[in-house]
Design an enzyme around this catalytic site. Sequence first.
Site, short mmCIF file in Angstrom:
data_model
loop_
_atom_site.label_atom_id
_atom_site.label_comp_id
_atom_site.label_asym_id
_atom_site.label_seq_id
_atom_site.Cartn_x
_atom_site.Cartn_y
_atom_site.Cartn_z
N LYS A 1 36.50 44.19 53.85
CA LYS A 1 36.54 45.48 52.68
C LYS A 1 35.15 45.78 52.59
O LYS A 1 34.15 44.94 52.66
CB LYS A 1 36.86 44.68 51.34
N ASN B 1 32.35 42.61 52.72
CA ASN B 1 32.99 41.33 52.25
C ASN B 1 34.02 41.06 53.54
O ASN B 1 35.19 41.67 53.98
CB ASN B 1 34.07 41.45 51.21
N GLU C 1 32.79 42.29 41.49
CA GLU C 1 31.91 41.60 42.28
C GLU C 1 31.09 42.46 43.14
O GLU C 1 29.73 42.17 43.37
CB GLU C 1 32.90 40.47 43.03
N HIS D 1 34.38 31.99 43.28
CA HIS D 1 34.57 32.98 42.39
C HIS D 1 33.28 33.25 41.60
O HIS D 1 33.29 34.03 40.40
CB HIS D 1 35.60 32.91 41.44
N ASN E 1 44.71 37.07 42.61
CA ASN E 1 45.38 36.31 43.60
C ASN E 1 45.00 34.63 43.72
O ASN E 1 45.92 33.76 43.90
CB ASN E 1 45.39 37.06 45.16
N ARG F 1 28.89 39.67 50.65
CA ARG F 1 29.49 38.32 50.10
C ARG F 1 29.49 37.41 51.30
O ARG F 1 29.96 37.34 52.30
CB ARG F 1 30.95 38.69 49.59
N ILE G 1 45.34 40.25 37.27
CA ILE G 1 46.21 39.60 36.20
C ILE G 1 45.65 39.69 34.74
O ILE G 1 46.30 40.25 33.94
CB ILE G 1 46.87 38.07 36.56
N GLY G 2 44.59 39.15 34.73
CA GLY G 2 43.81 38.89 33.41
C GLY G 2 43.37 40.53 32.77
O GLY G 2 43.63 40.51 31.63
N ARG H 1 48.41 29.36 46.13
CA ARG H 1 48.04 28.01 46.20
C ARG H 1 48.58 27.36 45.05
O ARG H 1 48.73 27.86 43.77
CB ARG H 1 46.43 28.36 45.98
N HIS I 1 39.16 33.99 35.59
CA HIS I 1 39.53 35.06 36.59
C HIS I 1 40.98 34.80 37.16
O HIS I 1 41.33 33.84 37.77
CB HIS I 1 38.37 34.89 38.01
P1 ADP Z 1 42.57 39.55 44.53
O1 ADP Z 1 42.29 38.12 43.77
O2 ADP Z 1 43.22 39.43 45.83
O3 ADP Z 1 41.11 40.26 44.23
P2 ADP Z 1 43.54 40.92 42.07
O4 ADP Z 1 42.42 40.33 41.33
O5 ADP Z 1 43.74 42.22 42.44
O6 ADP Z 1 43.63 40.02 43.53
O7 ADP Z 1 44.93 40.50 41.62
C1 ADP Z 1 46.10 40.56 42.29
C2 ADP Z 1 47.29 40.07 41.12
O8 ADP Z 1 47.15 40.86 40.01
C3 ADP Z 1 48.56 40.30 41.70
O9 ADP Z 1 49.27 38.93 41.32
C4 ADP Z 1 49.20 41.40 40.77
O10 ADP Z 1 50.48 41.26 40.85
C5 ADP Z 1 48.31 40.93 39.48
N1 ADP Z 1 48.49 42.40 38.83
C6 ADP Z 1 48.06 43.58 39.00
N2 ADP Z 1 48.52 44.56 38.22
C7 ADP Z 1 49.31 43.90 37.28
C8 ADP Z 1 50.11 44.36 36.04
N3 ADP Z 1 49.95 45.32 35.50
N4 ADP Z 1 50.77 43.34 35.59
C9 ADP Z 1 50.68 42.08 36.12
N5 ADP Z 1 49.98 41.69 36.90
C10 ADP Z 1 49.14 42.69 37.76
#
Ligand code: ADP
Length: 415
Positions: free
Chosen positions: A14, A7, A395, A188, A219, A99, A341-342, A249, A216
């Site tokens: 990555k 990626n 992914e 995504h 970030n 990717r 986050i999800g 964003r 999804h």
């Molecule tokens: P990217 O889109 O860069 O791949 P990720 O999918 O890793 O990013 O998501 C990053 C986000 O997930 C950040 O906002 C981070 O704070 C959040 N996150 C990770 N662990 C937790 C947690 N335990 N509680 C809340 N948010 C989290």
Amino acid sequence: MNILVLNCGSSSLKFQLIATDLERIADNSDQKLAHGQIERIGGAAIITLTAEGKTPQRSAAPVRDIKSAVETIVRWIASDASEIDEIKSLADIHAVGHRVVHGGEKFTESALITDEVLRGIEDCIELAPLHNPANIRGINAAREIFGGIPQVAVFDTAFHQTLPEKAFLYALPYQLYRRHKIRRYGFHGTSHRYVAYRYRTINNLLRENVNVITLHLGNGCSIAAIKRGNSIDTSMGLTPLEGLVMGTRSGDVDAAIIEFIASKEGLTVQEVETLLNTQSGLLGISGLTNDMRELLAESNENNDRRARLAIEIFCYRAGKYIGAYLAAMNGADTLIFAGGIGENSAEVRRLICENLSWMGIELDEKLNESFIGGREGIISTDAAKLKIYVIPTNEELLIARDTARLINADASKLR
Ligand code: ADP
């Protein structure tokens, strides 16, 4: 076979090394052998290389460009220092999966890279001027380093190519679409496709019986309406700026805001676009950080008003989109949470769902609290009309699998 997944970004790379083949795909026994990243390419780079189950190896060294970055990774993988038992030399890497951010309207699924495919990816540069050139540099570097081994491009946009015209066209003069291909592409796609695929595997469903909304939330954040297995709408648009509130964003704004900010703040249109992409979203509202974990801590422990506001706006927007997509699909069976986050924040999931009970969305509080840290499963109550799942996205795995499928001429599951 061992597949290197790359990626490549403008200043970072990555990778994952994954052992997979058609048998492993069938019984879900693919194996991640190593992963890592190189950041700040073009200067004093920070290199992190990890064989699975071993301690990460961190170092700093100048890395000139993407080609040197790929060389650094490959040299490490094939060396004794990496401690990857499965790899003795370069010849033990059998294929490379890339990717690729933008496949335009040309690529509706992953593709084995030929000169013609490469030209197609080049044609899409104007749609993703920051991303596609980096992806192409990664492909060219891998071609030089590995010679003739198969390489595959997996596009962020491909899964959303099933959007109908009414969902992908903006209400702009139609000639703009004809002349410049201005439309919603969505991104995504690999993540949305992966979690929808996992959902149907877990529940033993046929693809045409998958009617889900996938969220999804990382970030970058996006949501997709998946009807009969096909993406029929998604929140990101011509670029990944549209839709949900994200780390930095803004997501949806009134288009007239751009000119307004430009004149009030004395900025160029390009500077305003940078502001919308890099200084807005959770970071912009809170004035603190784009990191949801930190915002939750600031809000809960320090009662920070703007941290709380950022979380509220984030969750409110996500809830509105869920409602909209239920309307777009005339109802769905399941809502799926994915992304950092999800997958990890029970609190954000609760805040998003708490206003949606009239739609039959009902979280089981205990299950919700326990599905964190990469656990996959259902978190809604038995009585809920719309089921809710957490499905950790992957992914890289899908890129490795598409690569294995294309090499083995098994194109049946590329969607
Ligand atoms: P990217 O889109 O860069 O791949 P990720 O999918 O890793 O990013 O998501 C990053 C986000 O997930 C950040 O906002 C981070 O704070 C959040 N996150 C990770 N662990 C937790 C947690 N335990 N509680 C809340 N948010 C989290």
